[in-house]
Design a protein around this motif. Structure first.
Motif, short mmCIF file in Angstrom:
data_model
loop_
_atom_site.label_atom_id
_atom_site.label_comp_id
_atom_site.label_asym_id
_atom_site.label_seq_id
_atom_site.Cartn_x
_atom_site.Cartn_y
_atom_site.Cartn_z
N PHE A 138 0.83 -1.21 0.00
CA PHE A 138 0.00 0.00 0.00
C PHE A 138 0.86 1.26 0.00
O PHE A 138 1.99 1.25 0.50
N ILE A 139 0.29 2.33 -0.55
CA ILE A 139 0.86 3.68 -0.40
C ILE A 139 0.00 4.36 0.67
O ILE A 139 -1.13 4.74 0.41
N SER A 140 0.52 4.48 1.88
CA SER A 140 -0.30 5.00 2.99
C SER A 140 -0.41 6.52 2.96
O SER A 140 -1.38 7.08 3.45
N ASN A 141 0.58 7.20 2.40
CA ASN A 141 0.60 8.67 2.36
C ASN A 141 0.51 9.17 0.92
O ASN A 141 1.45 9.04 0.15
N PHE A 142 -0.67 9.73 0.56
CA PHE A 142 -0.90 10.36 -0.75
C PHE A 142 -0.73 9.37 -1.90
O PHE A 142 0.18 9.47 -2.72
#
Length: 471
Positions: A248-252
């Motif tokens: 996952f890309i948790s920030n933006f």
């Protein structure tokens, strides 16, 4: 009255005041302590009310100043829809479409809203060039030798010192330097999975991640993703027994620009730790925040070493340098062995240039300038889209990064629209690229990491006209 409904009630009162313009654009809101006293609630309840408003982009915090009614609160277009849960639907790969978009990149006459990097004008190229000269002089001939497998000690130390958001959770010894973030993710997936394993990903998701998963013989489950708060934790819980890893890309995230709240990150790490499921966290965009502080990655809440934290300077400094890294937690030795087999080491020259840039505070200064430019460009893109695109367009509300996700009328096929637009010298990324399934056909991703000028506005206006002409 329950605590949850109480903070929502407070948030609803303020939302009504914003919608009726009792609270106008730019107005300062009462302090959290004032809200606590006014409604006779706890500080946490008051904070939750403000977090609720912030998650809807109705208010924004400013460092040492408090909360203000945001410009985004005046938006006309709604947020994009949340994707449906996809675990076993018929796949339909978009490789040909990806190749078609990539094949346009060398044509300098095209307006590239499709690119996944900021415009060169936003990058400190002259300073980096000077850094290359200085490093060559300093290293003499040493830069032509093999580096340690883990990468430049100077760079690893610089990243560890600079990553204050992790509050000392990583040291130079915890890091392995890679050839960009994609190489880091590839190595992480190789380290924690075997062919036939299942990986949870966002939806929509950056197409490069889907391509890596397929190339390794893995299966992907696309998790519905909210355009503000990120992946749906309840959907993850339903498939936990099937998962061998998450990515996952948790920030933006790319392409939605959503930001997972800290509470969600904590819960995600807790869930995955219980099942001993590794989380490959792509934190490529974390430094491009529009709020007052850099958001923490999931790695900040990892006590068991299950989070493999990946980053790079490709989206902030120099895409062509291919300098990235991973803090792989308990999988470090496996990552090092893989790197030794694949590349032996990474080129030292650009690592030292980046280390020097980090060491002397120039990176922080550059990031402040870059974030300001990106935020301004984001607002101008959104205003232009609201003015020139069809009235039923839905548009994301990124809280950082430089991607906009648009959802158009169901009648619009953006893959077909791309063929029309490219003849008009306008390129974008069709939504079909961001999934392994036959969905998001009426969506597109636009890169707003461009210097705003009359040409950019004119091209957005022309793109809006093309969309209107489709139906």
């Amino acid at each position: 009255m329950k605590k949850e409904s109480l903070y929502l009630k407070i948030a609803k009162v303020m939302e009504e005041q914003i919608s009726t313009e009792t609270l106008k654009l730019g107005d300062k809101l009462p302090s959290i302590r004032s809200v606590q006293k006014l409604y006779n609630v706890s500080i946490n309840t008051a904070k939750q009310a403000y977090l609720e408003l912030e998650s809807k982009s109705l208010i924004e915090p400013r460092a040492k100043s408090g909360y203000f009614v945001s410009k985004a609160s005046m938006r006309k277009f709604p947020l994009p829809s949340i994707g449906k849960f996809k675990a076993s639907a018929q796949e339909k790969q978009p490789e040909d479409l990806i190749s078609k978009v990539f094949n346009t990149f060398e044509d300098k006459t095209i307006s590239h809203f499709s690119l996944g990097v900021p415009d060169k004008s936003m990058l400190p190229i002259a300073k980096l060039n000077k850094g290359v000269i200085n490093v060559v002089r300093r290293l003499n001939d040493d830069w032509a030798s093999y580096e340690p497998v883990q990468g430049s000690v100077n760079l690893r130390r610089g990243i560890a010192k600079w990553s204050l958001v992790l509050e000392g959770k990583i040291t130079e010894d915890d890091l392995v330097i890679t050839s960009g973030a994609m190489n880091a993710i590839f190595n992480c997936l190789m380290a924690v999975t075997k062919p036939g394993d299942t990986v949870a990903i966002e939806s929509p998701v950056y197409f490069g991640i889907v391509q890596i998963i397929k190339s390794l013989g893995l299966k992907a489950i696309e998790i519905p993703t909210h355009p503000i708060t990120g992946v749906d934790l309840e959907a993850i819980k339903k498939v936990l027994p099937q998962l061998n890893a998450c990515c996952f890309i948790s920030n933006f995230s790319n392409p939605l620009g959503c930001l997972m709240p800290d509470e969600h990150k904590i819960e995600l790490v807790r869930m995955l730790t219980t099942y001993d499921i590794p989380l490959i966290e792509d934190d490529l965009y974390g430094n491009l925040f529009f709020g007052p502080t850099r958001p923490k990655p999931c790695k900040a809440f990892d006590e068991s070493g299950i989070v493999l934290w990946c980053g790079s300077v490709s989206k902030t400094l120099a895409p062509g340098y291919r300098v990235g890294w991973v803090a792989p937690g308990k999988y470090k030795e496996k990552i090092i062995r893989q790197k030794l087999l694949q590349t032996i080491s990474t080129p030292s020259l650009y690592q030292e240039v980046i280390a020097d840039f980090l060491e002397h505070g120039r990176y922080d200064h550059h990031l402040r300038m870059l974030r300001s430019k990106l935020y301004t460009s984001c607002l101008k893109f959104q205003r232009a889209i609201e003015e020139y695109f069809p009235s039923n367009t839905k548009i994301s509300q990124p809280q950082g990064g430089f991607m906009l996700w648009l959802e158009l009328d169901k009648k619009v096929d953006t893959a077909e629209l791309f063929d029309i637009a490219i003849k008009q010298k306008i390129s974008f990324a069709p939504g079909r690229m961001f999934t392994q399934y036959n969905q998001y056909n009426n969506c597109m991703r636009l890169n707003y990491g461009l210097e705003w000028n009359a040409q950019v506005e004119a091209d957005l206006k022309r793109l809006g006209r093309l969309i209107k002409a489709v139906y």
